[in-house]
Design an enzyme around this catalytic site. Structure first.
Site, PDB file in Angstrom:
ATOM      1  N   GLY A 169       0.796  -1.179   0.373  1.00 25.54           N
ATOM      2  CA  GLY A 169      -0.614  -0.057  -0.070  1.00 25.54           C
ATOM      3  C   GLY A 169       1.165   1.124   0.045  1.00 25.54           C
ATOM      4  N   ILE A 170       0.607   2.535   0.794  1.00 31.45           N
ATOM      5  CA  ILE A 170       1.535   3.084   0.657  1.00 31.45           C
ATOM      6  C   ILE A 170       2.277   3.310   0.839  1.00 31.45           C
ATOM      7  CG2 ILE A 170       1.083   5.633   2.364  1.00 31.45           C
ATOM      8  CD1 ILE A 170      -2.341   5.205   2.109  1.00 31.45           C
ATOM      9  N   CYS A 217       9.041  -7.780  10.875  1.00 32.71           N
ATOM     10  CA  CYS A 217       8.911  -7.218  12.611  1.00 32.71           C
ATOM     11  C   CYS A 217       7.879  -7.602  12.884  1.00 32.71           C
ATOM     12  CB  CYS A 217       9.884  -5.674  12.635  1.00 32.71           C
ATOM     13  SG  CYS A 217       9.444  -4.811  14.231  1.00 32.71           S
ATOM     14  N   TYR A 270      -9.467   3.425  15.762  1.00 33.40           N
ATOM     15  CA  TYR A 270      -8.620   4.689  15.037  1.00 33.40           C
ATOM     16  C   TYR A 270      -8.240   5.243  15.137  1.00 33.40           C
ATOM     17  CZ  TYR A 270      -6.917   4.948  10.413  1.00 33.40           C
ATOM     18  OH  TYR A 270      -5.912   5.723   9.266  1.00 33.40           O
ATOM     19  N   LYS A 303      -4.811   7.471  15.470  1.00 23.50           N
ATOM     20  CA  LYS A 303      -4.281   8.611  14.770  1.00 23.50           C
ATOM     21  C   LYS A 303      -4.006   9.997  15.809  1.00 23.50           C
ATOM     22  CE  LYS A 303      -3.061   6.090  11.548  1.00 23.50           C
ATOM     23  NZ  LYS A 303      -1.957   6.228  10.709  1.00 23.50           N
TER      24      LYS A 303
HETATM   25  N1  LIG Z   1      -5.878   3.250   2.763  1.00 22.47           N
HETATM   26  C1  LIG Z   1      -5.929   4.470   3.015  1.00 22.47           C
HETATM   27  O1  LIG Z   1      -8.027   4.032   2.749  1.00 22.47           O
HETATM   28  C2  LIG Z   1      -5.727   4.876   4.283  1.00 22.47           C
HETATM   29  C3  LIG Z   1      -6.414   7.095   4.918  1.00 22.47           C
HETATM   30  C4  LIG Z   1      -5.957   6.990   5.569  1.00 22.47           C
HETATM   31  C5  LIG Z   1      -4.608   7.133   5.839  1.00 22.47           C
HETATM   32  N2  LIG Z   1      -3.752   5.876   6.251  1.00 22.47           N
HETATM   33  C6  LIG Z   1      -2.843   4.579   6.824  1.00 22.47           C
HETATM   34  O2  LIG Z   1      -1.806   4.806   5.963  1.00 22.47           O
HETATM   35  C7  LIG Z   1      -1.005   4.305   6.234  1.00 22.47           C
HETATM   36  C8  LIG Z   1      -0.910   2.287   5.813  1.00 22.47           C
HETATM   37  O3  LIG Z   1      -2.166   2.034   3.999  1.00 22.47           O
HETATM   38  P1  LIG Z   1      -2.230   1.135   3.819  1.00 22.47           P
HETATM   39  O4  LIG Z   1      -3.389   1.315   3.063  1.00 22.47           O
HETATM   40  O5  LIG Z   1      -1.725   1.886   3.260  1.00 22.47           O
HETATM   41  O6  LIG Z   1      -2.232  -0.112   4.784  1.00 22.47           O
HETATM   42  P2  LIG Z   1      -1.657  -1.143   3.541  1.00 22.47           P
HETATM   43  O7  LIG Z   1      -2.538  -2.242   4.515  1.00 22.47           O
HETATM   44  O8  LIG Z   1      -1.502  -1.633   2.689  1.00 22.47           O
HETATM   45  O9  LIG Z   1      -0.431  -1.546   4.528  1.00 22.47           O
HETATM   46  C9  LIG Z   1       0.211  -1.394   5.809  1.00 22.47           C
HETATM   47  C10 LIG Z   1       1.524  -2.641   5.691  1.00 22.47           C
HETATM   48  O10 LIG Z   1       1.017  -2.428   7.119  1.00 22.47           O
HETATM   49  C11 LIG Z   1       1.452  -3.989   7.556  1.00 22.47           C
HETATM   50  N3  LIG Z   1       1.757  -3.949   9.341  1.00 22.47           N
HETATM   51  C12 LIG Z   1       0.381  -3.851   9.305  1.00 22.47           C
HETATM   52  N4  LIG Z   1       0.896  -4.342  11.564  1.00 22.47           N
HETATM   53  C13 LIG Z   1       1.965  -4.524  11.180  1.00 22.47           C
HETATM   54  C14 LIG Z   1       2.517  -5.260  12.531  1.00 22.47           C
HETATM   55  N5  LIG Z   1       1.906  -5.596  13.844  1.00 22.47           N
HETATM   56  N6  LIG Z   1       3.680  -4.989  12.272  1.00 22.47           N
HETATM   57  C15 LIG Z   1       4.637  -5.018  11.225  1.00 22.47           C
HETATM   58  N7  LIG Z   1       3.684  -4.195   9.766  1.00 22.47           N
HETATM   59  C16 LIG Z   1       2.470  -4.036  10.166  1.00 22.47           C
HETATM   60  C17 LIG Z   1       1.279  -4.841   6.779  1.00 22.47           C
HETATM   61  O11 LIG Z   1       1.685  -6.059   6.817  1.00 22.47           O
HETATM   62  C18 LIG Z   1       1.149  -3.949   5.601  1.00 22.47           C
HETATM   63  O12 LIG Z   1       2.518  -3.924   4.548  1.00 22.47           O
HETATM   64  C19 LIG Z   1      -1.603   3.234   8.210  1.00 22.47           C
HETATM   65  O13 LIG Z   1      -1.176   4.461   8.775  1.00 22.47           O
HETATM   66  C20 LIG Z   1      -2.947   4.300   7.270  1.00 22.47           C
HETATM   67  O14 LIG Z   1      -3.789   3.885   8.452  1.00 22.47           O
HETATM   68  C21 LIG Z   1      -4.821   4.935   4.499  1.00 22.47           C
END
Ligand SMILES: NC(=O)c1ccc[n+]([C@@H]2O[C@H](COP(=O)([O-])OP(=O)(O)OC[C@H]3O[C@@H](n4cnc5c(N)ncnc54)[C@H](O)[C@@H]3O)[C@@H](O)[C@H]2O)c1
Length: 256
Positions: free
Chosen positions: A25-26, A68, A161, A165
């Site tokens: 993801g991000i 990790c 959540y 944040k």
């Molecule tokens: N996608 C959205 O709509 C959105 C919107 C606003 C903010 N965000 C924030 O952006 C960030 C990334 O979101 P995303 O949508 O890319 O998520 P995602 O699920 O695609 O990726 C998150 C990553 O975090 C890792 N992760 C989760 N739990 C973990 C743990 N216990 N130990 C180590 N790694 C762990 C996952 O394995 C994954 O690779 C997050 O902080 C999320 O809150 C996302």
């Protein structure tokens, strides 16, 4: 004799940057962008990072995955000591790992409440404690935490959540005041709802992507690359006078 190929100096050449959540993801978009810009990336993630490593193949920088589990303080301590043992100096942390389960507050048991806080904010505390001393001694450091525009909005069924944040934003603001004199900046970047695999795989969320994008000034669904430029900038010397901010990158949804 032919000269060895010379690489042009890139924005993050010579920098070592931890990217939590860099496997997907991000966070994956950050890994790609920062590696392209010359950084040595240490992905801190519980999930396999081979896709992120492959995406960065051919980049000037390098990418490695150190598994990790951010819900486990011992796993974070092992991650930090592994890096220290190898003599690697960490210049920056980008905290993109996050979980965002949706549930009404009366259905969230304490274990789930704690898990959300453990990944989203507690892990940042542990990582900062591990790597801040090195940044301080070198007189340069960058900490960027991915927050969310949900903190501006408040969102039903996301209390744990959004509260977590909010805690990250409070941490960013307060830490920036402690470390400003040491050449270290601390900032948040707040995305909008974004098309990632995690969001796509959850029907309840996926259905929100298009309608919620209509609430933005820029009415298209956000993608992970939409945040990479802001993060890269905040990690650079160009942003050395920006700290304690939570920069909202959400297509203008919450600008009022
Ligand atoms: N996608 C959205 O709509 C959105 C919107 C606003 C903010 N965000 C924030 O952006 C960030 C990334 O979101 P995303 O949508 O890319 O998520 P995602 O699920 O695609 O990726 C998150 C990553 O975090 C890792 N992760 C989760 N739990 C973990 C743990 N216990 N130990 C180590 N790694 C762990 C996952 O394995 C994954 O690779 C997050 O902080 C999320 O809150 C996302």
């Amino acid at each position: 004799m032919a000269n060895a190929p010379q690489h042009e100096e890139k924005r993050h050449s010579g920098k070592t940057i931890i990217v939590t959540g860099g496997s997907n993801g991000i966070g994956q978009a950050f890994v790609h962008r920062l590696a392209e810009e010359g950084a040595h990336i240490l992905i801190c993630d519980v999930a396999d990072a081979s896709e992120s490593v492959a995406l960065a193949a051919g980049a000037q920088g390098t990418v490695e995955w150190l598994r990790c589990n951010l819900t486990d303080s011992r796993s974070i301590a092992d991650f930090a000591s592994d890096i220290a043992t190898r003599g690697i100096e960490v210049d920056a942390i980008v905290h993109a790992a996050g979980i965002y389960p949706m549930k009404p507050v009366d259905e969230i048991d304490f274990g789930e409440w704690r898990r959300v806080f453990a990944v989203n904010i507690d892990s940042l505390y542990f990582l900062v404690r591990a790597f801040l001393p090195g940044m301080r001694s070198r007189g340069w450091g960058r900490i960027v935490a991915i927050t969310s525009n949900t903190f501006q909005l408040g969102v039903a069924n996301l209390t744990h959540y959004v509260a977590s944040k909010g805690a990250v934003i409070g941490f960013v603001r307060s830490l920036s005041r402690e470390v400003g004199d040491w050449g270290i900046t601390v900032n948040g970047v707040a995305p909008s709802i974004t098309r990632t695999k995690t969001v796509e795989n959850e029907p309840q969320r996926r259905e929100l992507l298009e309608p919620l994008a209509k609430l933005q000034c820029i009415k298209r669904v956000a993608v992970p690359d939409d945040y990479a430029g802001t993060v890269s900038f905040l990690l650079s010397d160009d942003a050395s006078f920006i700290t304690g901010q939570n920069i909202v990158v959400d297509g203008g949804w919450t600008h009022s």
